[in-house]
Design a protein around this motif. Sequence first.
Motif, mmCIF file in Angstrom:
data_model
loop_
_atom_site.group_PDB
_atom_site.id
_atom_site.type_symbol
_atom_site.label_atom_id
_atom_site.label_comp_id
_atom_site.label_asym_id
_atom_site.label_seq_id
_atom_site.Cartn_x
_atom_site.Cartn_y
_atom_site.Cartn_z
ATOM 1 N N ILE A 9 15.094 -90.280 -20.756
ATOM 2 C CA ILE A 9 15.731 -88.968 -20.735
ATOM 3 C C ILE A 9 16.910 -89.001 -21.692
ATOM 4 O O ILE A 9 17.884 -89.736 -21.467
ATOM 5 N N ALA A 10 16.835 -88.229 -22.768
ATOM 6 C CA ALA A 10 17.906 -88.181 -23.764
ATOM 7 C C ALA A 10 18.858 -87.056 -23.409
ATOM 8 O O ALA A 10 18.610 -85.892 -23.710
ATOM 9 N N GLY A 11 19.930 -87.404 -22.724
ATOM 10 C CA GLY A 11 20.905 -86.414 -22.284
ATOM 11 C C GLY A 11 21.272 -86.634 -20.834
ATOM 12 O O GLY A 11 20.434 -86.461 -19.946
ATOM 13 N N ALA A 12 22.519 -87.030 -20.579
ATOM 14 C CA ALA A 12 22.968 -87.299 -19.208
ATOM 15 C C ALA A 12 23.685 -86.081 -18.643
ATOM 16 O O ALA A 12 24.772 -86.172 -18.083
ATOM 17 N N SER A 13 23.045 -84.927 -18.798
ATOM 18 C CA SER A 13 23.577 -83.656 -18.322
ATOM 19 C C SER A 13 23.066 -83.366 -16.919
ATOM 20 O O SER A 13 22.358 -84.184 -16.315
ATOM 21 N N ALA A 14 23.391 -82.178 -16.407
ATOM 22 C CA ALA A 14 22.819 -81.764 -15.126
ATOM 23 C C ALA A 14 21.300 -81.729 -15.217
ATOM 24 O O ALA A 14 20.592 -82.120 -14.273
ATOM 25 N N ALA A 15 20.765 -81.279 -16.356
ATOM 26 C CA ALA A 15 19.319 -81.230 -16.533
ATOM 27 C C ALA A 15 18.730 -82.641 -16.610
ATOM 28 O O ALA A 15 17.676 -82.922 -16.028
ATOM 29 N N GLY A 16 19.407 -83.529 -17.342
ATOM 30 C CA GLY A 16 18.913 -84.896 -17.452
ATOM 31 C C GLY A 16 18.938 -85.620 -16.130
ATOM 32 O O GLY A 16 17.956 -86.254 -15.718
ATOM 33 N N LEU A 17 20.071 -85.531 -15.432
ATOM 34 C CA LEU A 17 20.169 -86.164 -14.118
ATOM 35 C C LEU A 17 19.172 -85.536 -13.158
ATOM 36 O O LEU A 17 18.505 -86.246 -12.387
#
Length: 399
Positions: A9-17
């Motif tokens: 998962i490229a992106g540790a945002s709310a969407a990534g998490l």
Amino acid sequence: MNPPSSVLIAGASAAGLGTAESLRRKGYRGKITVLGAEPHAPYDRPPLSKQVLAGAWEPERALLRPRDALDALDAAFLLGDPAVALDAAARTVRTASGRALAADAVVIATGARPRTLPGEDGLAGGSVHTLRSLGDAAALREDLLTATRAVVVGDGVLGAEIAATARTMGVDVTLAGPQPAPMAAQFGTRVAELLAAVHAEQGVTLRLGTAACGLTGHGGRGSGVRLADGEVLPADVAVIAVGAAPETGWLTGSGLTLDNGVVCDAHCRAADGIYAVGDVARWHHAGIGALLRLENRTNAVEQAAAVAGNILGEEKPYTPVPYFWTDQFDAKIHVHGQPSPDAEVAVVEGAVEDRRFVAQYRRRGRITGVLGWNMPKQTRLHRQALLAEPPAAALAAGA
């Protein structure tokens, strides 16, 4: 279909998490790697323009999960190392530090970056701010605590929220933008004019109807905002909130279709084994028969669950009813569906003059949106009328 043995998962945002958490909830036991550009653990963005900026919350309170909850995911979090390239065919992401990370499935969750104004780069170290990250919120708060005059450029949801928060901090605030009233494009004239009245009553100066075209500065610090008609609005602090662009620059040359986001099919799939989620994803909404990109917290979480399911073979199209909310001064506004400025607006509960009401938006006789002002429970109930419409017809009417 066998599940992939590994997901990146490229992106540790709310969407990534949210994607990682949804995979685990659905029983996935393979390897999960979450790559984040920022050094922080995943955090929530809506509080940045409100509670964090105002100082009501310490920044750590915006973290989405405590450390033990992240550990329980049994996922590798590689933070502070942004993705810089993707080989979609090989499903391999290259990072700024030189890592090459391969997986059976790749999820793009890199979000969006704030748009800027001409002249902003030369004032980057001064009193000109955007608000996207925890660091942005801390820097803006520090400047606002000693500022006398602030100009917020941008009359959408983020700009209006920042203006409200700055005003509650005691700063003399001017809100500038091209619309006739704050959030007119989202709410239409009647509700937007009420929001303008709330801001004016609280002491916000509204300079609306003329776009900002640049910044003025002296000695590396911003001194004002120049409007298209030539007027300069003086400011100790300028905040630029003129929208965001999907973070897709690192995907140039990847082979993916990039057009106002990562273009995906109805299952949020951009290519074989490649998915996109959150602010960066522009997917085919089967309900409206068109591409849609949404920038809000609710969509990030709901789309993450849909993507996780599709990675595991559920093959379900993602067809949400859009939803967002905003808090400004004493107004708590909840919006379901797709209200539009040219829709017919009818108050179905409460009263506008009491500033507690629910309004329905209709186009061509169909309900396309529901908006509640300080009536969250009642708004959720009226949302059922929106859900009762045939999805394609209801949403297409608001498109």
